[in-house]
Design an enzyme around this catalytic site. Structure first.
Site, PDB file in Angstrom:
ATOM      1  N   ARG A  39       0.848  -1.207   0.000  1.00  0.00           N
ATOM      2  CA  ARG A  39       0.000   0.000   0.000  1.00  0.00           C
ATOM      3  C   ARG A  39       0.880   1.252   0.000  1.00  0.00           C
ATOM      4  NH1 ARG A  39      -3.873   2.827   3.818  1.00  0.00           N
ATOM      5  NH2 ARG A  39      -5.746   3.303   2.640  1.00  0.00           N
ATOM      6  N   ILE A  65      -7.593   7.359  -1.157  1.00  0.00           N
ATOM      7  CA  ILE A  65      -7.391   5.919  -1.327  1.00  0.00           C
ATOM      8  C   ILE A  65      -8.278   5.291  -0.260  1.00  0.00           C
ATOM      9  CG2 ILE A  65      -5.276   6.111   0.086  1.00  0.00           C
ATOM     10  CD1 ILE A  65      -4.161   3.640  -1.217  1.00  0.00           C
ATOM     11  N   SER A  66      -9.093   4.302  -0.649  1.00  0.00           N
ATOM     12  CA  SER A  66     -10.084   3.741   0.277  1.00  0.00           C
ATOM     13  C   SER A  66      -9.420   3.067   1.462  1.00  0.00           C
ATOM     14  CB  SER A  66     -10.957   2.712  -0.448  1.00  0.00           C
ATOM     15  OG  SER A  66     -11.489   3.253  -1.618  1.00  0.00           O
ATOM     16  N   GLN A  67     -10.199   2.955   2.525  1.00  0.00           N
ATOM     17  CA  GLN A  67      -9.767   2.244   3.727  1.00  0.00           C
ATOM     18  C   GLN A  67      -9.505   0.772   3.367  1.00  0.00           C
ATOM     19  OE1 GLN A  67     -12.955   2.203   6.513  1.00  0.00           O
ATOM     20  NE2 GLN A  67     -11.865   0.930   7.971  1.00  0.00           N
ATOM     21  N   PRO A  68      -8.399   0.187   3.823  1.00  0.00           N
ATOM     22  CA  PRO A  68      -8.094  -1.205   3.479  1.00  0.00           C
ATOM     23  C   PRO A  68      -9.235  -2.189   3.779  1.00  0.00           C
ATOM     24  CG  PRO A  68      -6.187  -0.194   4.496  1.00  0.00           C
ATOM     25  CD  PRO A  68      -7.292   0.827   4.564  1.00  0.00           C
TER      26      PRO A  68
END
Ligand code: SAH
Length: 223
Positions: A39, A65-68
């Site tokens: 990431r 960037i989206s949350q994992p």
């Protein structure tokens, strides 16, 4: 001698996967893919120390960037098979596309900002994600030239399901997308397409509440 920075990085990655598992991601292939994708490679250098924290992070052009956990959840819900062709709307950093690339044959990803598309292409190339193609365009139109797609994932929130995307979904295909107003409640929706004697049917399942940046019409004018 062990390198303390490398050791720290290993610990971060192990914790990252443990957090995903604790939050309910159980698909081994998805966990493996997320363990394999760096990431850090998809965020700016100044955010490197936060790359494995389970939260959304800012990227260029005012996007995120989206949350994992959400990446893991959406990817798991897609039920990817190695032969699948996937369409992603909202390339952003390229991170979600990189995860998809480990689990599917081909990924076509559309982004409305040139800047983000260029940067994502460079990062995906550097990370060896050769089966991802990033296209600058309006995700509301999908990519008719490359349709149909076995799976479609939308990573920006629209108020309604874009009709071009359901049209480009293969028979038996699955689409996951966040739906809802920009400043109101949004949910992930899972649509499954099937052919019946009466025509095309779309089964709809409401999944978890989420918060995504808005899906906006047209290519971005700036950048
Ligand atoms: N999947 C991304 C998340 C990026 S945030 C990642 O892993 O980093 C959502 C992205 O959708 C933003 O980059 C935004 O510019 C893009 N977007 C919004 N509306 C769009 C549209 N109509 N077509 C294509 N991209 C769009």
């Amino acid at each position: 001698m062990t390198d303390p920075t490398a050791e720290q990085a290993d610990i971060e990655r192990v914790n990252f996967l443990l957090t995903l598992r604790r939050r309910g991601i159980s698909d081994r292939a998805v966990l493996r893919a997320m363990g394999d994708v760096s990431r850090t490679a998809y965020v700016s250098a100044d955010l490197a120390s936060s790359a494995y924290v389970d939260q959304a992070l800012p990227i260029d052009c005012g996007q995120t960037i989206s949350q994992p956990y959400v990446v893991g959840y959406m990817t798991e819900q897609l039920g990817l098979k190695p032969h699948h062709r996937v369409l992603e709307i909202g390339t952003g950093s390229g991170y979600q596309a990189a995860v998809l690339s480990k689990l599917a044959r081909e990924v076509v990803s559309i982004e409305r900002y040139n800047t983000l598309a260029d940067q994502a292409r460079r990062r995906l190339n550097a990370e060896g994600a050769a089966n991802v193609e990033v296209i600058v365009g309006d995700g509301f139109d999908g990519c008719p030239e490359r349709a149909p797609f076995d799976r479609i994932i939308v990573t920006a929130a629209a108020e309604e399901v874009p009709p071009a995307l359901t049209a480009q979904l293969a028979d038996g295909g699955v689409m996951i997308l966040p739906l809802g107003p920009q400043n109101g409640p949004q949910h992930l929706i899972k649509l499954t397409k099937s052919q019946t004697p009466d025509g095309v049917k779309l089964d709809e399942e409401k999944l978890i509440p989420v918060r995504f940046v808005p899906m906006l019409r047209g290519k971005a004018r700036e950048l």
